[in-house]
Design an enzyme around this catalytic site. Structure first.
Site, PDB file in Angstrom:
ATOM      1  N   ARG A  50       0.832  -1.212   0.000  1.00 12.17           N
ATOM      2  CA  ARG A  50       0.000   0.000   0.000  1.00 12.17           C
ATOM      3  C   ARG A  50       0.864   1.259   0.000  1.00 12.17           C
ATOM      4  O   ARG A  50       0.545   2.243  -0.660  1.00 12.17           O
ATOM      5  CB  ARG A  50      -0.953   0.010   1.207  1.00 12.17           C
ATOM      6  CG  ARG A  50      -1.951   1.163   1.136  1.00 12.17           C
ATOM      7  CD  ARG A  50      -3.008   1.098   2.216  1.00 12.17           C
ATOM      8  NE  ARG A  50      -2.454   1.272   3.546  1.00 12.17           N
ATOM      9  CZ  ARG A  50      -3.142   1.151   4.669  1.00 12.17           C
ATOM     10  NH1 ARG A  50      -4.429   0.814   4.632  1.00 12.17           N
ATOM     11  NH2 ARG A  50      -2.571   1.330   5.843  1.00 12.17           N
ATOM     12  N   LYS A 149      -2.319   7.281   1.303  1.00 11.05           N
ATOM     13  CA  LYS A 149      -1.982   7.571   2.704  1.00 11.05           C
ATOM     14  C   LYS A 149      -0.869   8.612   2.672  1.00 11.05           C
ATOM     15  O   LYS A 149       0.309   8.307   2.830  1.00 11.05           O
ATOM     16  CB  LYS A 149      -1.564   6.277   3.407  1.00 11.05           C
ATOM     17  CG  LYS A 149      -1.935   6.262   4.867  1.00 11.05           C
ATOM     18  CD  LYS A 149      -1.903   4.880   5.432  1.00 11.05           C
ATOM     19  CE  LYS A 149      -1.753   4.894   6.933  1.00 11.05           C
ATOM     20  NZ  LYS A 149      -2.746   5.668   7.669  1.00 11.05           N
ATOM     21  N   GLU A 182     -15.519   7.409   6.078  1.00 19.66           N
ATOM     22  CA  GLU A 182     -14.752   6.682   7.095  1.00 19.66           C
ATOM     23  C   GLU A 182     -14.583   7.585   8.303  1.00 19.66           C
ATOM     24  O   GLU A 182     -15.074   8.713   8.312  1.00 19.66           O
ATOM     25  CB  GLU A 182     -13.386   6.266   6.540  1.00 19.66           C
ATOM     26  CG  GLU A 182     -12.525   7.447   6.096  1.00 19.66           C
ATOM     27  CD  GLU A 182     -11.149   7.046   5.561  1.00 19.66           C
ATOM     28  OE1 GLU A 182     -10.669   5.955   5.862  1.00 19.66           O
ATOM     29  OE2 GLU A 182     -10.556   7.886   4.840  1.00 19.66           O
TER      30      GLU A 182
HETATM   31  N1  PXG Z   1      -8.655   5.470   7.381  1.00 19.98           N
HETATM   32  C1  PXG Z   1      -7.686   6.380   7.540  1.00 19.98           C
HETATM   33  C2  PXG Z   1      -7.892   7.745   7.012  1.00 19.98           C
HETATM   34  C3  PXG Z   1      -6.496   6.022   8.188  1.00 19.98           C
HETATM   35  O1  PXG Z   1      -5.517   6.931   8.319  1.00 19.98           O
HETATM   36  C4  PXG Z   1      -7.386   3.795   8.509  1.00 19.98           C
HETATM   37  C5  PXG Z   1      -8.523   4.211   7.829  1.00 19.98           C
HETATM   38  C6  PXG Z   1      -7.258   2.365   8.917  1.00 19.98           C
HETATM   39  O2  PXG Z   1      -6.412   1.672   8.033  1.00 19.98           O
HETATM   40  P1  PXG Z   1      -5.539   0.421   8.463  1.00 19.98           P
HETATM   41  O3  PXG Z   1      -4.847   0.002   7.256  1.00 19.98           O
HETATM   42  O4  PXG Z   1      -4.617   0.898   9.551  1.00 19.98           O
HETATM   43  O5  PXG Z   1      -6.482  -0.603   8.963  1.00 19.98           O
HETATM   44  C7  PXG Z   1      -6.344   4.718   8.705  1.00 19.98           C
HETATM   45  C8  PXG Z   1      -5.126   4.303   9.462  1.00 19.98           C
HETATM   46  C9  PXG Z   1      -4.287   7.279  14.530  1.00 19.98           C
HETATM   47  C10 PXG Z   1      -3.753   7.036  13.155  1.00 19.98           C
HETATM   48  O6  PXG Z   1      -3.602   7.959  15.319  1.00 19.98           O
HETATM   49  C11 PXG Z   1      -4.394   6.201  12.252  1.00 19.98           C
HETATM   50  C12 PXG Z   1      -3.867   6.046  10.957  1.00 19.98           C
HETATM   51  C13 PXG Z   1      -2.754   6.727  10.631  1.00 19.98           C
HETATM   52  C14 PXG Z   1      -2.153   7.535  11.527  1.00 19.98           C
HETATM   53  C15 PXG Z   1      -2.615   7.693  12.801  1.00 19.98           C
HETATM   54  O7  PXG Z   1      -5.380   6.800  14.845  1.00 19.98           O
HETATM   55  N2  PXG Z   1      -4.380   5.316   9.961  1.00 19.98           N
END
Ligand code: PXG
Length: 291
Positions: A50, A149, A182
């Site tokens: 990713r 991301k 989301e």
């Molecule tokens: N949506 C967004 C916008 C994200 O940044 C997720 C969904 C979940 O994706 P994954 O692949 O992790 O299941 C993310 C994940 C935090 C934090 O502090 C979370 C994320 C990145 C940075 C910080 O909660 N991302």
């Protein structure tokens, strides 16, 4: 703490970026957040893939192979004796001029931090969390596509500010059409009449790795899982609702915009998915140590 930077492991105090790095000047770069559980990096290959897709989408060439990146992640965990924790992978456009032109940046900077994890308060995993929908809409897909991301997370940060100002820790973001996208850092699912539903990524969601794992788990437990356009109506009328993410794992949402979801307590299916996820992480990791 040892940090991976510019191809080497260096002391935290030496891990510094230039003020001319376009990651800092313009949020020009991409990142990943990954978990390690029980000495294994959870779904490492998927996270690295990713990262490379995010980079490709912004025309950034990462100066190493995906295998080298995965090995560097493992080496950074090993150098910090990390068995359980959180790994942050950052790739910036690198040092350039004060102008926007990314083609003047010499070399992308790759940074890997292997550290602890900050969770939502433990009791929220028992009680479920309250969320609000916010006015900050998710980026339009032809602006900065939410599937990237990127280091430019202002859209999410603005939404998070609204959540915190409303007295909750997380929010639900809608896309420019008013459909559910989301949370600010997590994906969202609802359950209605035993069927799991989550917005398709084109509605403005990151293609979450926890999201896919949970879809997998739910199907293996015999549930029907659908990617479907959701509106606020679907949140208000859901039997259960939960969020998924690397940091959050699986957490129930029991209240949206001050309305209870279902009975206002974590639902049975959500709890069964939380338990199954704990088992799933044991079997889907790349060992940190060389075998
Ligand atoms: N949506 C967004 C916008 C994200 O940044 C997720 C969904 C979940 O994706 P994954 O692949 O992790 O299941 C993310 C994940 C935090 C934090 O502090 C979370 C994320 C990145 C940075 C910080 O909660 N991302």
């Amino acid at each position: 703490m040892k940090i991976y930077m510019s191809g080497q492991l260096v002391d935290e105090a030496e891990a510094k970026v230039s003020v001319f790095d376009h990651g800092l000047l313009y949020g020009d770069g991409v990142f990943e957040g990954i978990r390690a559980y029980h000495g294994k990096v959870f779904l490492l290959k998927e996270h690295v893939a990713r990262l490379y897709d995010s980079a490709k989408a912004i025309a950034l060439d990462i100066p190493m192979s995906q295998q080298e990146m995965a090995d560097a992640v493992r080496a950074t965990c090993a150098a910090n004796d990390l068995n359980d924790g959180y790994i942050r992978l950052v790739v910036t456009r690198g040092v350039g001029t004060l102008g926007l032109n990314p083609y003047l940046c010499k070399k992308p900077e790759v940074i890997i931090i292997a550290a602890g994890i900050q969770l939502y308060p433990k009791e929220l995993y028992e009680t479920g969390m309250n969320v609000v929908t916010v006015g900050t809409v998710r980026n339009h897909p032809e602006a900065v596509n939410p599937r990237i991301k990127s280091l430019n997370y202002l859209n999410n940060v603005m939404a998070k500010i609204e959540a915190i100002n409303a007295g909750v820790l997380e929010c639900i973001m809608l896309n420019p059409q008013g459909q559910v996208a989301e949370a600010s850092g997590d994906n969202v699912f609802v359950i209605k009449d035993g069927v799991l539903k989550t917005p398709p990524v084109w509605c403005g969601a990151l293609d979450g790795i926890t999201r896919r794992a949970v879809m997998d788990i739910a199907e293996s437990l015999g549930y029907v899982v659908k990617e479907e356009v959701l509106q606020r109506y679907d949140l208000f009328t859901a039997d259960e609702m939960f969020l998924t993410g690397t940091a959050a794992e699986v957490i129930a949402c029991t209240n949206v915009d001050r309305r209870n979801i279902g009975e206002g307590v974590p639902g049975k299916i959500t709890v069964s998915l939380q338990n199954a996820f704990k088992e799933y992480v044991k079997e889907h990791g790349t060992p940190i140590a060389d075998s």
